[in-house]
Design a protein around this motif. Structure first.
Motif, PDB file in Angstrom:
ATOM      1  N   ASP A  18      40.067  44.209  10.359  1.00 47.34           N
ATOM      2  CA  ASP A  18      40.821  43.009   9.978  1.00 47.34           C
ATOM      3  C   ASP A  18      40.548  42.637   8.522  1.00 47.34           C
ATOM      4  O   ASP A  18      41.472  42.288   7.782  1.00 47.34           O
ATOM      5  N   ALA A  19      39.288  42.705   8.111  1.00 48.34           N
ATOM      6  CA  ALA A  19      38.928  42.368   6.724  1.00 48.34           C
ATOM      7  C   ALA A  19      39.557  43.353   5.741  1.00 48.34           C
ATOM      8  O   ALA A  19      40.080  42.953   4.690  1.00 48.34           O
ATOM      9  N   GLU A  20      39.526  44.628   6.077  1.00 47.19           N
ATOM     10  CA  GLU A  20      40.122  45.642   5.198  1.00 47.19           C
ATOM     11  C   GLU A  20      41.643  45.473   5.135  1.00 47.19           C
ATOM     12  O   GLU A  20      42.249  45.638   4.077  1.00 47.19           O
ATOM     13  N   ASN A  21      42.260  45.116   6.261  1.00 48.30           N
ATOM     14  CA  ASN A  21      43.704  44.846   6.259  1.00 48.30           C
ATOM     15  C   ASN A  21      44.039  43.664   5.355  1.00 48.30           C
ATOM     16  O   ASN A  21      45.033  43.693   4.625  1.00 48.30           O
ATOM     17  N   ALA A  49      45.857  51.318  -1.744  1.00 46.71           N
ATOM     18  CA  ALA A  49      45.775  52.644  -1.116  1.00 46.71           C
ATOM     19  C   ALA A  49      44.344  52.947  -0.679  1.00 46.71           C
ATOM     20  O   ALA A  49      44.126  53.536   0.394  1.00 46.71           O
ATOM     21  N   ASP A  50      43.377  52.540  -1.493  1.00 41.63           N
ATOM     22  CA  ASP A  50      41.971  52.715  -1.093  1.00 41.63           C
ATOM     23  C   ASP A  50      41.683  51.963   0.198  1.00 41.63           C
ATOM     24  O   ASP A  50      41.003  52.476   1.093  1.00 41.63           O
ATOM     25  N   HIS A  54      40.269  53.209   3.797  1.00 44.47           N
ATOM     26  CA  HIS A  54      39.125  52.614   4.493  1.00 44.47           C
ATOM     27  C   HIS A  54      39.508  52.284   5.943  1.00 44.47           C
ATOM     28  O   HIS A  54      38.731  52.547   6.874  1.00 44.47           O
ATOM     29  N   ILE A  55      40.688  51.722   6.115  1.00 45.22           N
ATOM     30  CA  ILE A  55      41.165  51.361   7.456  1.00 45.22           C
ATOM     31  C   ILE A  55      41.253  52.614   8.330  1.00 45.22           C
ATOM     32  O   ILE A  55      40.805  52.628   9.483  1.00 45.22           O
ATOM     33  N   MET A 123      30.069  53.079   8.033  1.00 44.79           N
ATOM     34  CA  MET A 123      30.337  54.498   7.782  1.00 44.79           C
ATOM     35  C   MET A 123      29.090  55.337   8.015  1.00 44.79           C
ATOM     36  O   MET A 123      29.160  56.403   8.636  1.00 44.79           O
ATOM     37  N   SER A 124      27.963  54.884   7.529  1.00 41.79           N
ATOM     38  CA  SER A 124      26.748  55.691   7.677  1.00 41.79           C
ATOM     39  C   SER A 124      26.185  55.636   9.096  1.00 41.79           C
ATOM     40  O   SER A 124      25.571  56.587   9.560  1.00 41.79           O
TER      41      SER A 124
END
Length: 164
Positions: A18-21, A49-50, A54-55, A123-124
């Motif tokens: 949601d935050a990335e969106n 685009a980045d 991420h999404i 991610m990690s």
């Protein structure tokens, strides 16, 4: 099922998506507001685009985890950070932008908020294949460095949003 109040990995991922969106919506709206300045519009497009990338990575994580993994408890500190990040409102930010400098400052604040450390942690911790931490840090550094394409403070102050 609404997982917004659950303390699990699925909720953590959903909040971060949601935050990335929201960040992507901000950058694409900034691209439209500054479309009359191609150099600025290109920066906003690349940042958007980045965020789309991420999404997609976060969706890959979600899709790769078992139901048991998704329902496992999430770290409460990261979960709270994700809740704060998910409350980001591009509309509120856009209402205060008059110049490209205003937009730059807002984007800089967003990129230096909790969202990037949270993305790096997720991610990690959860990516289905081993990722080197350096790779994730490089992706984030390149993402943030795109803002430098917006030149100098003086130039940014001279560019007003296109709908004013």
């Amino acid at each position: 099922m609404n997982t917004s109040y659950l303390q699990n990995v699925e909720t953590l991922l959903s909040l971060l998506i949601d935050a990335e969106n929201a960040a992507q919506r901000l950058y694409l709206q900034l691209m439209e507001l500054f479309a009359h300045e191609p150099a600025a519009a290109e920066v906003w497009w690349k940042l958007g685009a980045d965020e789309a990338a991420h999404i997609r990575l976060l969706e890959q994580i979600r899709d790769s985890l078992s139901l048991e993994q998704l329902r496992s408890p999430a770290d409460p500190l990261w979960l709270e950070a994700a809740r704060r990040a998910a409350r980001f409102s591009p509309e509120r930010v856009l209402a205060n932008i008059q110049t490209l400098e205003d937009a730059y400052q807002e984007a800089h604040a967003l990129e230096n908020s909790e969202i990037n450390p949270l993305f790096e942690f997720v991610m990690s911790e959860y990516f289905p294949r081993p990722l080197r931490k350096e790779l994730v840090q490089t992706l984030l550094r390149e993402h943030i460095e795109r803002l430098y394409g917006l030149r100098t403070t003086e130039w940014r102050r001279s560019i007003r949003r296109g709908d004013l």
